[in-house]
Design a protein around this motif. Sequence first.
Motif, PDB file in Angstrom:
ATOM      1  N   SER A 129     167.532  18.693  68.224  1.00 12.50           N
ATOM      2  CA  SER A 129     166.121  18.136  68.105  1.00 12.50           C
ATOM      3  C   SER A 129     165.751  17.732  69.557  1.00 12.50           C
ATOM      4  N   SER A 130     166.629  17.238  70.475  1.00 13.05           N
ATOM      5  CA  SER A 130     166.285  16.723  72.030  1.00 13.05           C
ATOM      6  C   SER A 130     165.613  17.843  72.445  1.00 13.05           C
ATOM      7  N   TRP A 131     166.031  19.249  72.354  1.00 17.74           N
ATOM      8  CA  TRP A 131     165.309  20.247  73.156  1.00 17.74           C
ATOM      9  C   TRP A 131     164.079  20.462  72.595  1.00 17.74           C
ATOM     10  N   LEU A 132     163.867  20.165  71.078  1.00 10.15           N
ATOM     11  CA  LEU A 132     162.452  20.544  70.520  1.00 10.15           C
ATOM     12  C   LEU A 132     161.582  19.274  71.150  1.00 10.15           C
ATOM     13  N   ARG A 133     162.043  18.192  71.216  1.00  8.50           N
ATOM     14  CA  ARG A 133     161.115  17.025  71.791  1.00  8.50           C
ATOM     15  C   ARG A 133     160.885  17.201  73.291  1.00  8.50           C
ATOM     16  N   LEU A 134     161.836  17.968  73.931  1.00 11.46           N
ATOM     17  CA  LEU A 134     161.576  18.174  75.461  1.00 11.46           C
ATOM     18  C   LEU A 134     160.349  19.229  75.661  1.00 11.46           C
ATOM     19  N   ASN A 135     160.327  20.069  74.630  1.00 11.51           N
ATOM     20  CA  ASN A 135     159.431  21.110  74.841  1.00 11.51           C
ATOM     21  C   ASN A 135     158.440  20.934  73.806  1.00 11.51           C
ATOM     22  N   PHE A 136     157.977  19.885  73.383  1.00 12.61           N
ATOM     23  CA  PHE A 136     157.227  19.636  72.232  1.00 12.61           C
ATOM     24  C   PHE A 136     156.102  20.277  72.077  1.00 12.61           C
ATOM     25  N   SER A 137     155.029  20.256  73.233  1.00  6.98           N
ATOM     26  CA  SER A 137     153.909  20.982  73.176  1.00  6.98           C
ATOM     27  C   SER A 137     154.002  22.380  72.880  1.00  6.98           C
ATOM     28  N   ARG A 138     154.729  23.216  73.497  1.00  3.49           N
ATOM     29  CA  ARG A 138     155.113  24.723  73.323  1.00  3.49           C
ATOM     30  C   ARG A 138     155.520  24.966  71.911  1.00  3.49           C
ATOM     31  N   ILE A 139     156.555  24.194  71.651  1.00  6.28           N
ATOM     32  CA  ILE A 139     157.106  24.148  69.884  1.00  6.28           C
ATOM     33  C   ILE A 139     155.952  24.016  68.909  1.00  6.28           C
ATOM     34  N   TYR A 140     155.306  22.847  69.109  1.00  6.27           N
ATOM     35  CA  TYR A 140     154.297  22.855  68.426  1.00  6.27           C
ATOM     36  C   TYR A 140     153.283  23.591  68.091  1.00  6.27           C
ATOM     37  N   GLN A 141     152.962  24.215  69.273  1.00  3.41           N
ATOM     38  CA  GLN A 141     151.703  25.138  69.652  1.00  3.41           C
ATOM     39  C   GLN A 141     152.050  26.425  68.848  1.00  3.41           C
ATOM     40  N   THR A 142     153.284  26.861  69.203  1.00  2.00           N
ATOM     41  CA  THR A 142     153.877  28.180  68.560  1.00  2.00           C
ATOM     42  C   THR A 142     154.105  27.998  67.063  1.00  2.00           C
ATOM     43  N   SER A 143     154.543  26.882  66.579  1.00  2.00           N
ATOM     44  CA  SER A 143     154.926  26.787  65.094  1.00  2.00           C
ATOM     45  C   SER A 143     153.574  27.138  64.427  1.00  2.00           C
ATOM     46  N   TYR A 144     152.407  26.866  64.787  1.00  2.00           N
ATOM     47  CA  TYR A 144     151.316  27.155  64.030  1.00  2.00           C
ATOM     48  C   TYR A 144     150.665  28.455  64.299  1.00  2.00           C
ATOM     49  N   GLN A 145     150.852  28.816  65.493  1.00  2.00           N
ATOM     50  CA  GLN A 145     150.152  30.301  65.948  1.00  2.00           C
ATOM     51  C   GLN A 145     151.060  31.343  65.134  1.00  2.00           C
ATOM     52  N   VAL A 146     152.360  31.131  65.306  1.00  2.00           N
ATOM     53  CA  VAL A 146     153.361  32.223  64.509  1.00  2.00           C
ATOM     54  C   VAL A 146     153.455  32.185  63.034  1.00  2.00           C
ATOM     55  N   LYS A 147     153.100  30.887  62.531  1.00  2.00           N
ATOM     56  CA  LYS A 147     153.210  30.667  61.016  1.00  2.00           C
ATOM     57  C   LYS A 147     154.655  30.841  60.458  1.00  2.00           C
ATOM     58  N   ASN A 148     154.716  30.372  59.232  1.00  2.00           N
ATOM     59  CA  ASN A 148     155.770  30.539  58.387  1.00  2.00           C
ATOM     60  C   ASN A 148     157.138  29.339  59.207  1.00  2.00           C
ATOM     61  N   PHE A 149     156.694  28.577  60.223  1.00  2.00           N
ATOM     62  CA  PHE A 149     157.620  27.649  60.600  1.00  2.00           C
ATOM     63  C   PHE A 149     157.722  26.385  59.925  1.00  2.00           C
ATOM     64  N   LYS A 150     157.781  26.152  58.540  1.00  2.00           N
ATOM     65  CA  LYS A 150     157.454  24.690  57.993  1.00  2.00           C
ATOM     66  C   LYS A 150     158.383  23.900  58.044  1.00  2.00           C
ATOM     67  N   ILE A 151     159.526  24.251  58.750  1.00  4.29           N
ATOM     68  CA  ILE A 151     160.654  23.155  58.731  1.00  4.29           C
ATOM     69  C   ILE A 151     160.118  22.430  60.109  1.00  4.29           C
ATOM     70  N   ILE A 152     160.046  23.390  61.236  1.00  6.70           N
ATOM     71  CA  ILE A 152     159.738  22.953  62.509  1.00  6.70           C
ATOM     72  C   ILE A 152     158.267  22.018  62.449  1.00  6.70           C
ATOM     73  N   GLN A 153     157.334  22.514  61.708  1.00  9.36           N
ATOM     74  CA  GLN A 153     156.002  22.081  61.566  1.00  9.36           C
ATOM     75  C   GLN A 153     156.310  20.585  61.055  1.00  9.36           C
ATOM     76  N   ASN A 154     157.040  20.282  59.943  1.00  7.80           N
ATOM     77  CA  ASN A 154     157.392  19.130  59.475  1.00  7.80           C
ATOM     78  C   ASN A 154     157.984  18.077  60.437  1.00  7.80           C
ATOM     79  N   PHE A 155     158.835  18.692  61.266  1.00  9.69           N
ATOM     80  CA  PHE A 155     159.528  17.992  61.982  1.00  9.69           C
ATOM     81  C   PHE A 155     158.784  17.425  63.364  1.00  9.69           C
ATOM     82  N   CYS A 156     157.750  18.332  63.847  1.00  9.73           N
ATOM     83  CA  CYS A 156     156.798  17.833  64.715  1.00  9.73           C
ATOM     84  C   CYS A 156     155.797  16.881  64.069  1.00  9.73           C
ATOM     85  N   ASN A 157     155.335  17.094  62.913  1.00  9.10           N
ATOM     86  CA  ASN A 157     154.491  16.171  62.432  1.00  9.10           C
ATOM     87  C   ASN A 157     154.694  14.700  62.124  1.00  9.10           C
ATOM     88  N   ASP A 158     156.228  14.673  61.949  1.00 11.64           N
ATOM     89  CA  ASP A 158     156.989  13.393  61.759  1.00 11.64           C
ATOM     90  C   ASP A 158     156.879  12.706  62.942  1.00 11.64           C
TER      91      ASP A 158
END
Length: 498
Positions: A129-158
Motif C-alpha cells: 500500500s505504501s508504494w500505491l500511495r507513493l505513486n497515487f496519481s498514476r495508479i488512480y488514473q490507470t485504474s479508471y483507464q484500464v477498467k476492472n481494477f475495482k479493488i484498487i479503485q476502492n483503495f484509492c477512493n478510501d
Amino acid sequence: MTTKFFDRLSNDLTQLLENGVNFDVTIEIGEAPNSQIFKVHSYILQSRCPYFKKKFNEIPFNDDHVKVLKMSDISVKLFNIIIKYIYGGIISLEKLENSIIFDLLIASNELELDELVEYLQTHLVNNNSSWLRLNFSRIYQTSYQVKNFKIIQNFCNDIIVKHPNTIFESENFLTLPEDALISIIKQDDLQLDEGTVWEYVIQWGKAKNTTLPTNIEEWTSENFVTLKQILKQCLPHVRYFSFSHEDVLDKLFPYQQILEPKLWFDINTKFMTPNRSISSIILPPRKILTKALPSRNTAFPSKIITDEHALEISSWIDKKEIPFTENNPYKFELLVKGSRDGFDIKTIYEICHKVSNTVIILKVEGTGEILGGYNPLEWDKNNNKWKKTQDSFAFSLKTENLKNSILSRVNDGVSESSQIGYHLGESWFSFSYTLVLMNNLKTSKNCYCRIDKDYREPIRSAELLSSIHKPPSSDKSTFNVEECEIFKVSKKNDLRPY
C-alpha cells in the motif's frame, strides 16, 4: 470424499510448457532482436485464457499445422510469468519490484485473466500500500483507464474521501477520467464542503474546453451550453441543497445557466423558505467528520516526501522496529527549502544555526533517489569540527525504483567515532562520509556518498559510491539535487521554542 492432486498436475503441465512437446502455436513476444518465441498448446491456452480463445479462432493453421501469433506490446519477462500461471496455476511475486507487479496486473487484465487480476490487486493493496500511495496519481488514473481494477479503485477512493487534496490538488486532476471524478463526488463521506466540491467540478469541466473565456463575465449563452454538456454526467451528483447561503450566491449563482430551470428555482425556494416542499431530488448531506482528519498535504509541507515517509523517519528517530502507520508523534516544521531559500551550504548554516533535531531531505537530480539524514545535534556555524552522537542516522527512502528504504545507523563497533561534520569555512556538512554535502547543492556537483566506518550501511548502490575523499565533479559518484528540504522535528506534546 474427493482427493485433489493439484501439485502434481501443476508440475506436469509446467513440464509440458518447458518441453514444448506437440505444440501447435508459436507466440513471438517483444520486438526483434530481443524477441522470444514461445511454443505452446492451443487447447491449454484456450481453456485457461479468454483472450487466447478468441484470438486463436481468428488465426488459421499454417502448412505445418501451427498457428503463429506475434505480441509486441508485452515484455518477455511479464509473459514468462503469465504463461507459467496459465499452465501451472503458480506465480511468485517475492522478487518482483512493485512497478513490475503493477505492469503484470495491466497485462493480465488485457489477457482477461480475471483470477490473476483480482489476486494481484489484493496483493498490492494488502502488501504494498505504501508504494500505491507513493505513486497515487498514476495508479488512480490507470485504474479508471484500464477498467476492472475495482479493488484498487476502492483503495484509492478510501484515501481520497479522507484526504481529498490527494487528487483535487494534484497536477493530474484536470486530466482525471469522467467516471473517476463521478465516483469521487458520489461518495457520502467525501471530506469537503459542497461549495468546494462544486468549484472543483467547474474547474475540471472548464479544462475540457480551452475555448471557454477565462472571465465568466465574457461568457455567452453558448459557452454555458458547452459547459453544461461537458458536465451533464457530473451535475446530478452535486448536493445543491447542502450549499451554504454564501456559496449559493458566490459560487452557484454565476453558473446558474448550466442548471435545469426547475432545479435552480427549487434551490432558490429552499434558500428563501427552507420549510417549503420542492420536487427536486435532495441528496443527503455529506458525512463530514467533526474531528478533522490529518491532511495528507499539510501534515508536513514537503514536495519530496509523503506522509508515509515521515512516519518511517519518525519511527527511526524513536528506534522502533515496526514503523508507525498513522498518528505521527512528531511535527515536521520546514526550515529550509532550496527552491525558496537557496541551495548553498552557507545559507543552510545561517538558517539552521543553533537548531537541533533536524531532518535533511534531498531529491537527487537525474536518479529520483531521496537521500537524507537525521541530526540530533545543534547546527554550528561558528566552529569547524566533528561531533559524536549515537542517535544520528542516514537513509535512502523507498521510491518507485527502490523497493525498501535503507537505514544506516551509527556503527556501535567503532570507538573513536565522529558522526556529524561541520565546516562552514570550507562549505560542507556531512554524516561522516556516508553522506557529504558541499558547496551549492544544486549546481556545484560536489555532493557524494562513500563506504564509511562510522555508519553501518551505504545509502546508495555500489556503482554510485565514491572510492576517494572529495571526488571531482566529473566523477559519477557526485551529484546535484533537484530540491533540498530541512525540517525541525519535535514531539507533538513537546513543542518548546528552539
